[in-house]
Design an enzyme around this catalytic site. Structure first.
Site, PDB file in Angstrom:
ATOM      1  N   MET A 187       0.837  -1.205   0.000  1.00  0.00           N
ATOM      2  CA  MET A 187       0.000   0.000   0.000  1.00  0.00           C
ATOM      3  C   MET A 187       0.873   1.257   0.000  1.00  0.00           C
ATOM      4  SD  MET A 187      -3.472  -0.852   1.993  1.00  0.00           S
ATOM      5  CE  MET A 187      -2.883  -0.580   3.661  1.00  0.00           C
ATOM      6  N   LEU A 245       6.658   3.178   1.670  1.00  0.00           N
ATOM      7  CA  LEU A 245       7.527   2.014   1.856  1.00  0.00           C
ATOM      8  C   LEU A 245       8.610   2.233   2.900  1.00  0.00           C
ATOM      9  CD1 LEU A 245       7.949   0.915  -1.884  1.00  0.00           C
ATOM     10  CD2 LEU A 245       6.189   0.252  -0.236  1.00  0.00           C
ATOM     11  N   HIS A 255       9.227  -3.474   3.557  1.00  0.00           N
ATOM     12  CA  HIS A 255       8.846  -3.674   2.154  1.00  0.00           C
ATOM     13  C   HIS A 255      10.092  -3.965   1.310  1.00  0.00           C
ATOM     14  CE1 HIS A 255       5.568  -0.771   3.520  1.00  0.00           C
ATOM     15  NE2 HIS A 255       4.861  -1.804   3.101  1.00  0.00           N
ATOM     16  N   GLN A 266     -10.289  -2.753   1.575  1.00  0.00           N
ATOM     17  CA  GLN A 266      -9.871  -3.443   2.802  1.00  0.00           C
ATOM     18  C   GLN A 266      -9.929  -2.552   4.036  1.00  0.00           C
ATOM     19  OE1 GLN A 266      -5.882  -4.244   1.020  1.00  0.00           O
ATOM     20  NE2 GLN A 266      -5.099  -3.869   3.074  1.00  0.00           N
ATOM     21  N   GLY A 285       4.804 -10.211   4.010  1.00  0.00           N
ATOM     22  CA  GLY A 285       5.475 -10.142   5.300  1.00  0.00           C
ATOM     23  C   GLY A 285       4.686 -10.875   6.378  1.00  0.00           C
ATOM     24  N   LYS A 345       4.556  -9.880   9.207  1.00  0.00           N
ATOM     25  CA  LYS A 345       3.993  -8.799  10.032  1.00  0.00           C
ATOM     26  C   LYS A 345       2.465  -8.923  10.050  1.00  0.00           C
ATOM     27  CE  LYS A 345       3.196  -4.657  11.692  1.00  0.00           C
ATOM     28  NZ  LYS A 345       2.513  -3.789  10.772  1.00  0.00           N
ATOM     29  N   ARG A 364       2.085   2.727   9.274  1.00  0.00           N
ATOM     30  CA  ARG A 364       1.251   3.408  10.265  1.00  0.00           C
ATOM     31  C   ARG A 364       2.054   3.969  11.443  1.00  0.00           C
ATOM     32  NH1 ARG A 364      -2.818  -0.609   8.484  1.00  0.00           N
ATOM     33  NH2 ARG A 364      -4.630   0.585   7.796  1.00  0.00           N
TER      34      ARG A 364
END
Ligand code: AMP
Length: 284
Positions: free
Chosen positions: A31, A34, A38, A62, A149, A151, A189
């Site tokens: 998204m 980066l 990423h 999403q 990822g 994550k 974020r």
């Protein structure tokens, strides 16, 4: 090879078609905004295939109502530099939502049981949006492999399952979480955090560390480990969304954890929602 930047689905399909004439193609969906996490995916993709395509699309499907879609951070110029630095060859950065969801769009991918708990429960419709856009990116690129990822561990598992269930030819590859020196998982974020919040954002990493050390000391009860992690997060002043011990494949809650069981965490720090996870048996 110079970085080719395309903004339409048509041009992306064509760029990928040309690349696949030369050999395998690896895809890294993102998204944007980066960071080194990423970039680690782009580098891993480059080890796998001679051409790496990165997609940069803040996917409205999403995000739930009241989530951060309108303020999600963006920096296309910086992203292109980071893509080039990490060795990407093609970037697909659709200019508008209509490039992915044109007027009349009406077909979605509905994931199953794996998408129901945790993020799926807290963010209804989230994985339907993720699966739909990821399947579209797989169809456009026809990538041999796609890199994700850990994550977003549940997302990784949901996509693996989708590919299996729908006979998609793209291989799904999961990669480890890249962290700051103090343990905070890199995330776009994190840009939302104030300096004071940034200091407390390591709470999830600390909770994971507390659970791992209890596990090593012989505490294998899922409920006890979850409670311990929840307490560590609350003590740092974050609002817990969930702390869940799950098996790494079906994401079901075991009675007793083993070393491969994962602790999955989500918590709010002010308005920012942070997630993290890790296997209990891993050293920290
Ligand atoms: P996003 O841009 O947040 O949608 O993430 C795009 C991809 O990068 C997803 O597969 C994420 O799981 C992955 N990713 C995000 N943060 C990290 C990180 N800290 N380490 C490794 N991968 C990550």
């Amino acid at each position: 090879m110079a970085l080719a930047v395309v903004t339409t689905a048509h041009h992306f399909r064509r760029a990928c078609q040309e690349a696949r004439l030369e050999g395998e193609l690896a895809l890294v969906p993102t998204m944007g905004f980066l960071h080194a996490g990423h970039q680690s995916l782009i580098q891993a993709a480059g080890q796998r295939a001679p051409t790496v395509a990165v997609t940069i699309f803040v996917n409205p499907a999403q995000f739930g109502p009241g989530e951060d879609l309108s303020r999600y951070p963006r920096d296309l110029a910086g992203d292109l530099r980071k893509c080039e630095e990490a060795g990407a060859h093609v970037v697909f950065a659709p200019e508008g939502e209509r490039e992915i969801y044109p007027p009349g769009f009406q077909t979605h991918v509905e994931p199953g049981l794996l998408a129901a708990p945790l993020e799926g429960e807290k963010r209804p419709g989230h994985f339907r949006g993720v699966c739909t856009v990821v399947l579209k990116l797989f169809a456009l690129s026809r990538a041999d492999a796609a890199f994700f990822g850990e994550k977003d561990y549940q997302q990784f598992r949901v996509i693996e399952q989708m590919v299996q269930d729908l006979n998609v030819a793209t291989e799904v590859v999961g990669r480890p979480i890249v962290r700051e020196a103090d343990g905070l998982a890199l995330s776009s974020r994190n840009a939302y955090l104030s300096a004071e919040e940034r200091g407390r954002a390591t709470a999830l990493w600390k909770a994971l560390g507390a659970a791992r050390s209890a596990f090593r000391s012989g505490e294998h009860g899922a409920a006890q480990l979850e409670e311990l992690a929840a307490k560590a997060i609350a003590e740092s002043g974050l609002r817990l969304d969930y702390a869940a011990v799950r098996d790494p494949v079906a994401l079901q809650r075991p009675q007793r954890a083993d070393g491969k069981s994962r602790l999955l965490l989500a918590a709010f720090l002010g308005k920012t929602r942070l997630i993290d996870n890790g296997a209990l048996g891993e050293a920290q």
